[in-house]
Design a protein around this motif. Sequence first.
Motif, mmCIF file in Angstrom:
data_model
loop_
_atom_site.group_PDB
_atom_site.id
_atom_site.type_symbol
_atom_site.label_atom_id
_atom_site.label_comp_id
_atom_site.label_asym_id
_atom_site.label_seq_id
_atom_site.Cartn_x
_atom_site.Cartn_y
_atom_site.Cartn_z
ATOM 1 N N LYS A 1 -2.767 14.652 -1.828
ATOM 2 C CA LYS A 1 -4.161 14.179 -1.851
ATOM 3 C C LYS A 1 -5.072 15.122 -2.640
ATOM 4 O O LYS A 1 -6.151 14.742 -3.073
ATOM 5 N N LYS B 1 -2.856 6.861 -7.084
ATOM 6 C CA LYS B 1 -2.638 5.985 -5.925
ATOM 7 C C LYS B 1 -2.631 4.517 -6.382
ATOM 8 O O LYS B 1 -1.738 3.748 -6.016
ATOM 9 N N GLN C 1 2.581 4.427 -1.139
ATOM 10 C CA GLN C 1 2.215 5.349 -2.192
ATOM 11 C C GLN C 1 3.344 6.318 -2.425
ATOM 12 O O GLN C 1 4.175 6.529 -1.558
ATOM 13 N N TYR D 1 -5.721 12.043 -7.897
ATOM 14 C CA TYR D 1 -5.080 11.359 -6.774
ATOM 15 C C TYR D 1 -5.412 9.859 -6.728
ATOM 16 O O TYR D 1 -4.523 9.015 -6.629
ATOM 17 N N GLU D 2 -6.728 9.540 -6.797
ATOM 18 C CA GLU D 2 -7.148 8.134 -6.682
ATOM 19 C C GLU D 2 -6.489 7.277 -7.757
ATOM 20 O O GLU D 2 -5.938 6.212 -7.475
ATOM 21 N N GLU E 1 0.815 -1.201 0.000
ATOM 22 C CA GLU E 1 0.000 0.000 0.000
ATOM 23 C C GLU E 1 0.853 1.256 0.000
ATOM 24 O O GLU E 1 0.352 2.366 0.157
ATOM 25 N N HIS F 1 0.397 3.535 -8.426
ATOM 26 C CA HIS F 1 1.574 3.244 -7.598
ATOM 27 C C HIS F 1 1.475 1.870 -6.945
ATOM 28 O O HIS F 1 2.484 1.198 -6.764
ATOM 29 N N LYS F 2 0.266 1.464 -6.619
ATOM 30 C CA LYS F 2 0.116 0.109 -6.063
ATOM 31 C C LYS F 2 0.516 -0.930 -7.104
ATOM 32 O O LYS F 2 1.135 -1.948 -6.783
#
Length: 267
Positions: free
Chosen positions: A13, A22, A7, A18-19, A5, A25-26
């Motif tokens: 944020k 995120k 990031q 952002y979402e 998790e 990056h995962k």
Amino acid sequence: MTSNENQDPTVPKTHPRYESLKYRHKIIEGMKNLVVAEAGLIAHGRGECFDYILGEKTTQYAKKAIGAAVAAILLAEKPVISVNGNVAALVPDGLVSLSKILIAPLEINLFYQKEGRIEAIKDILLKAGATIIHGINVSKMVDLEGLESNRRKVELIADADVVLVPLEDGDRTEALKKLNKTVIAVDLNPLSRTALWADITIVDNIVRTVPEMIKIANELKKLNITQLKQILQKFNNKLNIQNTLNLIVEYIERQKEKAFEIVKFRL
Ligand code: ATP
Ligand code: MG
């Protein structure tokens, strides 16, 4: 927080995407940890593209498909949730919770096998709280008829009546269908072979689908068998996919008018 998790701290944020960043990056972290195959990055990008033109939200038709999917799994005798690298990297905790709520075991099934990948996925699921993970012990596996790829090796899936296949490849969906299994797909592309072969197609991002499925599972668990069967009978997958395609067309039509205004407003 699991290691997956992590990031990129340089993405604030408040960033408008952002979402999306995120989860990118995962996926990148997952690739570094062997969980995600290189081709998984490309598959993620294809998914993002469809998510964009769906407005990046769970549509009313995805919610309908989720209801039917949960009902089908609750009614199943031997349901299985198939897990690949991308799914394990994106939503390990949700996947484990869903498996427990629906009493549907997790089975790892990979297209691209590389030394250490199965162990990496197993670790991420264990860290997320899984107790039993299938698809690891080769001596328990059999070959799925009609498939040449690595994905032909299955354990519980061989005997399953209902299989949830998030981010699946079309060949295996077709093979599962030919073996008369009820296939539930989660796929952002409503036109993929998987989406078109499946019995229940959830056109949505897996990162939104899993929490929604958990929520619906908690509600539907209170229903009796007749009520669950009614939900399934009312569901029409072909119509649902067609309605989803209409939503995409409408979204693009709307954006055709609005898009430039939004960009200028941001400037
Ligand atoms: P098919 O083999 O079914 O015709 P494909 O070859 O176009 O599909 P694959 O790489 O086999 O694509 O499967 C990956 C699928 O997963 C793609 O359709 C992609 O849109 C979808 N996908 C990728 N990321 C996500 C996600 N986060 N949530 C849901 N679907 C996703
Ligand atoms: Mg494919």
